[in-house]
Enzyme design. Structure first.
Site, PDB file in Angstrom:
ATOM      1  N   GLY A  54       0.873  -1.174   0.000  1.00  0.00           N
ATOM      2  CA  GLY A  54       0.000   0.000   0.000  1.00  0.00           C
ATOM      3  C   GLY A  54       0.906   1.219   0.000  1.00  0.00           C
ATOM      4  O   GLY A  54       1.843   1.286   0.826  1.00  0.00           O
ATOM      5  N   ASP A 244      -1.439   4.707  -6.258  1.00  0.00           N
ATOM      6  CA  ASP A 244      -0.018   4.513  -5.963  1.00  0.00           C
ATOM      7  C   ASP A 244       0.829   5.676  -6.438  1.00  0.00           C
ATOM      8  O   ASP A 244       1.897   5.944  -5.888  1.00  0.00           O
ATOM      9  CB  ASP A 244       0.465   3.198  -6.593  1.00  0.00           C
ATOM     10  CG  ASP A 244      -0.152   1.995  -5.878  1.00  0.00           C
ATOM     11  OD1 ASP A 244      -1.218   1.536  -6.315  1.00  0.00           O
ATOM     12  OD2 ASP A 244       0.420   1.562  -4.861  1.00  0.00           O
ATOM     13  N   ASN A 254      -2.712   2.655 -10.238  1.00  0.00           N
ATOM     14  CA  ASN A 254      -3.238   1.879  -9.124  1.00  0.00           C
ATOM     15  C   ASN A 254      -3.190   0.416  -9.526  1.00  0.00           C
ATOM     16  O   ASN A 254      -2.790   0.079 -10.640  1.00  0.00           O
ATOM     17  CB  ASN A 254      -4.673   2.329  -8.780  1.00  0.00           C
ATOM     18  CG  ASN A 254      -5.123   1.834  -7.412  1.00  0.00           C
ATOM     19  OD1 ASN A 254      -4.478   2.063  -6.416  1.00  0.00           O
ATOM     20  ND2 ASN A 254      -6.244   1.130  -7.392  1.00  0.00           N
ATOM     21  N   LYS A 255      -3.574  -0.454  -8.626  1.00  0.00           N
ATOM     22  CA  LYS A 255      -3.467  -1.892  -8.889  1.00  0.00           C
ATOM     23  C   LYS A 255      -4.029  -2.292 -10.249  1.00  0.00           C
ATOM     24  O   LYS A 255      -5.057  -1.751 -10.667  1.00  0.00           O
ATOM     25  CB  LYS A 255      -4.220  -2.653  -7.787  1.00  0.00           C
ATOM     26  CG  LYS A 255      -4.158  -4.145  -7.846  1.00  0.00           C
ATOM     27  CD  LYS A 255      -2.736  -4.714  -7.893  1.00  0.00           C
ATOM     28  CE  LYS A 255      -1.868  -4.205  -6.781  1.00  0.00           C
ATOM     29  NZ  LYS A 255      -0.502  -4.739  -6.783  1.00  0.00           N
TER      30      LYS A 255
HETATM   31  C1  LIG Z   1      -3.587   3.293  -0.127  1.00  0.00           C
HETATM   32  S1  LIG Z   1      -2.538   2.811  -1.382  1.00  0.00           S
HETATM   33  C2  LIG Z   1      -3.240   1.312  -1.807  1.00  0.00           C
HETATM   34  C3  LIG Z   1      -2.833   0.858  -3.165  1.00  0.00           C
HETATM   35  O1  LIG Z   1      -1.620   0.092  -3.113  1.00  0.00           O
HETATM   36  C4  LIG Z   1      -1.921  -1.191  -3.625  1.00  0.00           C
HETATM   37  O2  LIG Z   1      -0.857  -1.774  -4.305  1.00  0.00           O
HETATM   38  P1  LIG Z   1       0.048  -2.892  -3.549  1.00  0.00           P
HETATM   39  O3  LIG Z   1      -0.892  -3.768  -2.766  1.00  0.00           O
HETATM   40  O4  LIG Z   1       0.735  -3.622  -4.684  1.00  0.00           O
HETATM   41  O5  LIG Z   1       0.998  -2.120  -2.687  1.00  0.00           O
HETATM   42  C5  LIG Z   1      -3.086  -0.953  -4.551  1.00  0.00           C
HETATM   43  O6  LIG Z   1      -2.699  -0.365  -5.762  1.00  0.00           O
HETATM   44  C6  LIG Z   1      -3.891  -0.033  -3.699  1.00  0.00           C
HETATM   45  O7  LIG Z   1      -4.889   0.686  -4.352  1.00  0.00           O
END
Ligand SMILES: CSC[C@H]1O[C@H](OP(=O)(O)O)[C@H](O)[C@@H]1O
Length: 349
Positions: A54, A244, A254-255
């Site tokens: 995150g 992100d 974002n994801k």
């Molecule tokens: C509050 S930021 C959350 C954001 O980060 C996640 O990616 P990851 O789990 O790979 O760090 C995802 O994109 C979330 O939306």
């Protein structure tokens, strides 16, 4: 917010400042396991393997990480200290490229060092601890304000779809995309949340469904390919997602899968909200094309590397075997008798 969720400590500094303590998110939802990180290598590995993940949580982990490493730098001169500090900074920055909070937090920590060159090394180290704690505190306050701001756009009883995990587990506490959900829960809004499982790493199934269920929020887990069906049924009145890295023109990384949800939301006339702290905005990035997209190992797709459960025990799940694609989204229907173009009159085939 249900106290259960605040029991989950995503990332924190040990009392004595010698370790970064994280909730190992690769063990969720099966087990709540806390691990202590004592070195730059431990922190790098935890970030890369998404034990802590995150954007804000990654930034906080890196800030704590470079602080605990600064305590171990054997240097009695500023120059020697700064040189080793930069080595650790560059190393931690190499763990993941997309979430801007990682490099932004490390840059903030470096600024403490460069603006206190006249201080002694121990004094600088103490200032680094204060800065790392400030990064966390500021994030927690930002998350609550994000919740308030977004809640003004939502109504009680709404169906809300989210993708991946941008909740309590992605930040210091409370969340970004899920902040309005928790705030709404506290105020009796009764939101019904649909959580995309979010292949391949299943942050939606393993993390979002887990933390919302733990907080007592009405959550239904769906496969990513079901988002259209639940939107078409009229079950979703808003989409909330995290971020992100937000470019200067608003393009948002974002994801994986987020852009597809945005296209679906536009098609169904559903508002699509990106929620995140200003620490996730990168004005040095003019647009989305200039955002580096992390590419991870293929086995995250080919192997279910998480041995534990894929979703929390007892979570509701909606599992339609099929969905309907409306004719106005179909370019042509091809049969053995020929090709039919809209407006379709199937009797003509
Ligand atoms: C509050 S930021 C959350 C954001 O980060 C996640 O990616 P990851 O789990 O790979 O760090 C995802 O994109 C979330 O939306």
């Amino acid at each position: 917010m249900n106290t259960n969720i605040t029991d989950l400590k995503t990332v924190r500094l040990s009392q004595d400042g010698s370790a970064v303590i994280i909730l190992d998110q690769t063990r969720l939802p099966g087990s709540e396991v806390y691990i202590s990180l004592f070195s730059a290598e431990d922190v790098w590995d935890a970030i890369y393997k998404l034990k802590v993940r995150g954007a804000p949580a990654i930034g906080i982990a890196a800030a704590y990480g470079i602080y605990i490493c600064s305590r171990l730098i054997a240097a009695d001169t500023y120059d020697v200290f700064y040189r080793e500090f930069l080595r650790v900074k560059d190393y931690l920055a190499s763990s993941r490229p997309t979430a801007v909070n990682l490099i932004a937090a490390l840059n903030r920590m470096e600024k403490v060092v460069t603006t206190h060159a006249e201080g002694s090394v121990p004094e600088i180290v103490q200032l680094l601890r204060a800065e790392s704690e400030a990064i966390r505190t500021e994030d927690a306050a930002a998350c609550r304000r994000i919740g308030e701001n977004c809640l003004s756009l939502l109504r009680p009883g709404m169906g809300i779809l989210t993708h991946c995990n941008a909740g309590h587990l992605a930040v210091s506490e409370y969340g970004t995309a899920l902040a309005p959900v928790y705030l709404g829960e506290e105020r009796g809004y009764g939101f019904k949340v649909f959580a995309d499982e979010t292949r391949p790493l299943l942050q939606g199934a393993r993390l979002t469904a887990y933390e919302l269920q733990k907080a007592g929020v009405d959550v239904t887990l769906i496969c990513d390919n079901m988002a259209s069906a639940v939107m078409r049924k009229g079950w979703v009145q808003a989409v909330v997602v995290g971020c992100d890295r937000v470019a200067a023109n608003g393009d948002t990384a974002n994801k994986i899968g987020t852009s597809g949800v945005a296209i679906l939301a536009r098609h169904y006339g559903i508002p699509f909200y990106v929620l995140g702290p200003t620490s996730t905005i990168d004005l040095n990035c003019p647009d989305g094309e200039s955002i580096e997209i992390e590419e991870r190992h293929p086995e995250e797709i080919t192997d279910m590397w998480y041995a534990s459960r894929m979703a929390p025990e007892g979570v509701k799940a909606y599992n339609p075997a099929f969905d309907v694609t409306p004719h106005d989204l179909i370019t042509a229907i091809i049969t053995e008798k020929g090709i039919a173009y809209p407006p379709f009159r199937m009797e003509d085939l």
